[in-house]
Design a protein around this motif. Structure first.
Motif, PDB file in Angstrom:
ATOM      1  N   TYR B 111       0.877  -1.039  -0.004  1.00 20.95           N
ATOM      2  CA  TYR B 111      -0.084   0.019   0.047  1.00 20.95           C
ATOM      3  C   TYR B 111       0.827   1.282   0.035  1.00 20.95           C
ATOM      4  O   TYR B 111       0.739   2.234  -0.782  1.00 20.95           O
ATOM      5  N   TYR B 112       1.839   1.157   0.998  1.00 22.75           N
ATOM      6  CA  TYR B 112       2.723   2.388   1.115  1.00 22.75           C
ATOM      7  C   TYR B 112       3.684   2.734  -0.258  1.00 22.75           C
ATOM      8  O   TYR B 112       3.647   3.753  -0.906  1.00 22.75           O
ATOM      9  N   CYS B 115       1.393   3.876  -2.719  1.00 24.25           N
ATOM     10  CA  CYS B 115       0.768   5.368  -2.391  1.00 24.25           C
ATOM     11  C   CYS B 115       1.906   6.424  -2.487  1.00 24.25           C
ATOM     12  O   CYS B 115       1.595   7.439  -2.876  1.00 24.25           O
ATOM     13  N   ARG B 116       3.138   6.078  -2.336  1.00 23.86           N
ATOM     14  CA  ARG B 116       4.316   7.069  -2.079  1.00 23.86           C
ATOM     15  C   ARG B 116       4.543   7.322  -3.534  1.00 23.86           C
ATOM     16  O   ARG B 116       4.981   8.419  -4.150  1.00 23.86           O
ATOM     17  N   GLU B 119       1.542   9.705  -4.601  1.00 23.54           N
ATOM     18  CA  GLU B 119       1.477  10.922  -3.977  1.00 23.54           C
ATOM     19  C   GLU B 119       2.629  11.800  -4.671  1.00 23.54           C
ATOM     20  O   GLU B 119       2.283  12.891  -5.025  1.00 23.54           O
ATOM     21  N   ASN B 123       1.769  15.303  -6.370  1.00 25.71           N
ATOM     22  CA  ASN B 123       2.486  16.440  -6.167  1.00 25.71           C
ATOM     23  C   ASN B 123       3.123  17.168  -7.348  1.00 25.71           C
ATOM     24  O   ASN B 123       3.133  18.427  -7.678  1.00 25.71           O
ATOM     25  N   GLN B 124       3.618  16.264  -8.167  1.00 18.44           N
ATOM     26  CA  GLN B 124       4.270  16.904  -9.477  1.00 18.44           C
ATOM     27  C   GLN B 124       3.187  17.575 -10.228  1.00 18.44           C
ATOM     28  O   GLN B 124       3.350  18.522 -10.708  1.00 18.44           O
ATOM     29  N   SER B 127       2.075  20.918  -7.893  1.00 14.83           N
ATOM     30  CA  SER B 127       2.921  21.897  -7.368  1.00 14.83           C
ATOM     31  C   SER B 127       3.356  22.791  -8.341  1.00 14.83           C
ATOM     32  O   SER B 127       3.454  22.627  -9.407  1.00 14.83           O
ATOM     33  N   ASP B 226       5.868   6.743 -15.553  1.00 13.60           N
ATOM     34  CA  ASP B 226       5.480   8.054 -14.714  1.00 13.60           C
ATOM     35  C   ASP B 226       6.311   7.737 -13.346  1.00 13.60           C
ATOM     36  O   ASP B 226       6.761   8.672 -12.665  1.00 13.60           O
ATOM     37  N   THR B 274      13.064  11.913  -8.536  1.00 11.15           N
ATOM     38  CA  THR B 274      12.789  11.884  -7.169  1.00 11.15           C
ATOM     39  C   THR B 274      12.526  10.191  -6.754  1.00 11.15           C
ATOM     40  O   THR B 274      12.086   9.375  -7.491  1.00 11.15           O
ATOM     41  N   ASN B 276      11.836   7.648  -3.470  1.00 11.08           N
ATOM     42  CA  ASN B 276      11.729   7.277  -1.740  1.00 11.08           C
ATOM     43  C   ASN B 276      12.179   6.107  -1.558  1.00 11.08           C
ATOM     44  O   ASN B 276      11.971   4.959  -2.238  1.00 11.08           O
TER      45      ASN B 276
END
Lengths: 332, 332
Positions: B111-112, B115-116, B119, B123-124, B127, B226, B274, B276
Motif C-alpha cells: 500500500y505504502y 501510495c508514495r 503521491e 505533487n508533481q 506543485s 511516470d 525523485t 523514496n
C-alpha cells in the motif's frame, strides 16, 4: 571550459546567463518585438513538448544549455535564442537591474533547491502516509484548523541545512528564510560567503572549523537535519548531505553530480530517505522565484561584485577563480 | 535465516507477522485486555518518541523487527509484544479472517509503495514547482475547477510500473488500481504471479519473455514510466526501475536493499529523479491500508494458499521456497 577540462572549438561562445534587447524576431515568435528588453533562461524551452506542457520545463526535449558546443552562448554582441516565446521573459519591473542576471539560472536554481526541500517537509507533515494529521482531523473535525496550524508551525521550526554558500547557496538560503524556515544552517569553508549567509538570517558553520554533524545534532536533539539543500555538486557534499539528515529526512540536490553516489542501497533503506535530484524548470518557477528575489533584493544588493566590458571577460574569469568576485557581469 | 545466510542461535523464534489472543497485559497497557483478539505490526511502535509523534512510526526509536536476534517472533505458542498500545490493533471487522495476517506487514508495505508513487505524481501535477497548474488557476480563476479535474485525469492516466509481483507486489498493484491508476504494468518472471496481477487489472509483463523498456516506451510515446514501485530489493530490480522511468519520474522503493546503488549521481541529475526508499510506517497507514484491503478482499481471497500446524512450519517454508505456496499461515 574556462579551466580547460572540457575542450571547445576556436570561436566557441560561452555564457548561459544573459539579458539583452531584441534585435530580430523569427516568424514563429509571438510574444516579443524588436526593441523589447528581455532576460533569457539558460536553456531553450519549446512550450510544445509533453514535458513543457506538464510544467516539467527542465526536461524540455529541445533543452540544451546556451554556451555549450551545441548552442552558442550570450558572451557576444548578438545571440540567437531558439523558441524565444518560451525561453525569454520581458525584463520585469520593480527589480534592481543589477540583479536581473540572477533570474537566468542562479536564483531560480537556489529557489527550486530550497522549495523542493520545504515542499518535501510539508508533504511529510500533512500526508496520511507519514503523519497522523489527517486521521486526527477526520475523527475530531473541530480540531481541523488547529492541526493545520500545528503543521505550519512544525514546518517553520524544521531545521534545514544548506550545503554550499556560493551564488546558488545564497539564493537557496534567502528563499528558505523567506518561506518561513527559522533555522537554516549555512555550511561552507569561505568566511565571506558565510557572512553573507548570516546576513540573510542563516546560522553560519565553517566546515573547516566545526564538526557539522555535531552542530546539526546539537540543534535537533540528536536526530539530524529535517532537510538538506545540496548545491555543490561533488561526492563529498552529497555524502555529507546524506549523513546530516535525520531518518525520513529530505535531500534536495541541485548540484551537478558526475560521480558515483556516495551512499548505498542499505543506507537509503535504513534512512527511509526521500531524494530529489536535478536542474530547475526555470520557466515554470520564473514568476514565483522572481517574486521571492524581489522580496530579498535589498539583502542581495551586493551580489554582483563586478561589471566589466566584454573585452575584459578574461579578467572577470580570473577574479572569480580567485574568489575575489562573487558574480561578474560583462557589458557589451 | 531460513536459508542459513544469517546465523541464529538455538531456540531462536522466527516470525514477524502474527495475530493472536491477549493472554496477559503489562502495567503500561491501556488499550487491550485479556481475551482481546489482536493483530501485530512487524516491529514495536512506542508512540512516545519524536518519530512516532510525527507519524514516522517506521523510524520509532524502539523499532526492532519481531523474529530477529533482538526480539523473539510470533512462530510460537506465546509472544511478548513490547509497547502493545502502539504495536497491536484489535482484529478489525468486515475483513476475511484468512487475510488478516496481511495487515502485519505485507499489505501496508505494498500500500505504502503504491501510495508514495501516486503521491509523488500528484505533487508533481499540482506543485507550482513542477506544473503550470497554480499559475493558470490564479490568472484565470473561473478555470480553477477545470484545472483541478485535469490534474486528477492526468493522475489516473499515469503509467505506473510495479517491479515484482510477489506478495508485496500484488498488494501494491491492488492499491494502485484502487486509487484510480488505469495503467499498471506488472513485471515478474513467474507466470502465476503475473496472472494474479492481471486479475487485479494490471497488464502482466514477463521480463524473461519481453523487453520491458520497449513495452513501457510503447505505452508512453517513448518517454518511460511516470512512476515505478520497486518491491524486490535487489540491484537488478533497482537498476531496471531507474531505467524504466521517464525524466522527472518517481521511484518508490520498498524493497530491502543491501548493495550499492546501481546508478550514478550523473544519472540522477540528468533524470531529475525523485526517489523514496525504506520501510512502511504501518501504524500510521494502518486504517487507510485496511480500508483498501477490505475493498480488494474479494480479489485477494486466494492470497493465503496454505494453513498448516505450527509443527509443520518446516513444510511451509519448503513449499514457499519451491514457489508452490504464496502465503502460508501457521496455526497454534
Amino acid at each position: 571550459m574556462y579551466r580547460g577540462h572540457q575542450k571547445t572549438a576556436t570561436g566557441h561562445i560561452m555564457g548561459h546567463e544573459f539579458i539583452g534587447i531584441v534585435d530580430q524576431v523569427g516568424s514563429d515568435v509571438n510574444r516579443f518585438a524588436v526593441g523589447d528588453e528581455v532576460v533569457s533562461i539558460f536553456s531553450p524551452v519549446c512550450l510544445r513538448c509533453w514535458y513543457c506542457k506538464q510544467g516539467l520545463t527542465n526536461r524540455c526535449v529541445e533543452g540544451v544549455a546556451f554556451g555549450t558546443q551545441k548552442l552558442d552562448g550570450g558572451q557576444a554582441e548578438f545571440v540567437r535564442v531558439p523558441f524565444a516565446d518560451g525561453t525569454l521573459h520581458l525584463v520585469p519591473e520593480d527589480l534592481d537591474r543589477s540583479l536581473l542576471i540572477m533570474m537566468c539560472d542562479i536564483f531560480p536554481t537556489g529557489y527550486y533547491g530550497a522549495c523542493r526541500a520545504i515542499e518535501g517537509l510539508q508533504n511529510q507533515l500533512q500526508s496520511p502516509l507519514t503523519s497522523f494529521h489527517k486521521q486526527k482531523s477526520i475523527s475530531n473535525a473541530q480540531n481541523g484548523d488547529t492541526n493545520g496550524n500545528q503543521a505550519l508551525d512544525a514546518l517553520g521550526s524544521s531545521v534545514v541545512v544548506c550545503l554550499g554558500c556560493g551564488p546558488v547557496g545564497i539564493c537557496a538560503i534567502a528563499t528558505a528564510r523567506s518561506k518561513g524556515i527559522q533555522t537554516v544552517l549555512a555550511v561552507d569553508s569561505v568566511d565571506d560567503r558565510l557572512e553573507e549567509a548570516a546576513q540573510l538570517g542563516a546560522i553560519p558553520l565553517n566546515f573547516s572549523k566545526h564538526d557539522i554533524l555535531e552542530e546539526v545534532k546539537s540543534r535537533t536533539q540528536g536526530r539530524g537535519a529535517d532537510a538538506v539543500i545540496e548545491v555543490v555538486g561533488n561526492p563529498a557534499a552529497l555524502k555529507s548531505a546524506f549523513e546530516l539528515l535525520r531518518p525520513c529526512g529530505i535531500l534536495s540536490s541541485v548540484g551537478f553530480h558526475q560521480d558515483d553516489l556516495p551512499f548505498t542501497g542499505l543506507d537509503c533503506y535504513l534512512k527511509n530517505i526521500t531524494m530529489n535530484f536535478g536542474r530547475v524548470p526555470v520557466r515554470t518557477v520564473f514568476n514565483d522565484a522572481l517574486q521571492c528575489l524581489r522580496e530579498n533584493q535589498h539583502s542581495l544588493k551586493n551580489y554582483v561584485t563586478h561589471e566589466l566590458s566584454l573585452d575584459d571577460a578574461a579578467l572577470g574569469y580570473d577574479l572569480f577563480e580567485k574568489r575575489v568576485a562573487r558574480k561578474v557581469i560583462l557589458q557589451v
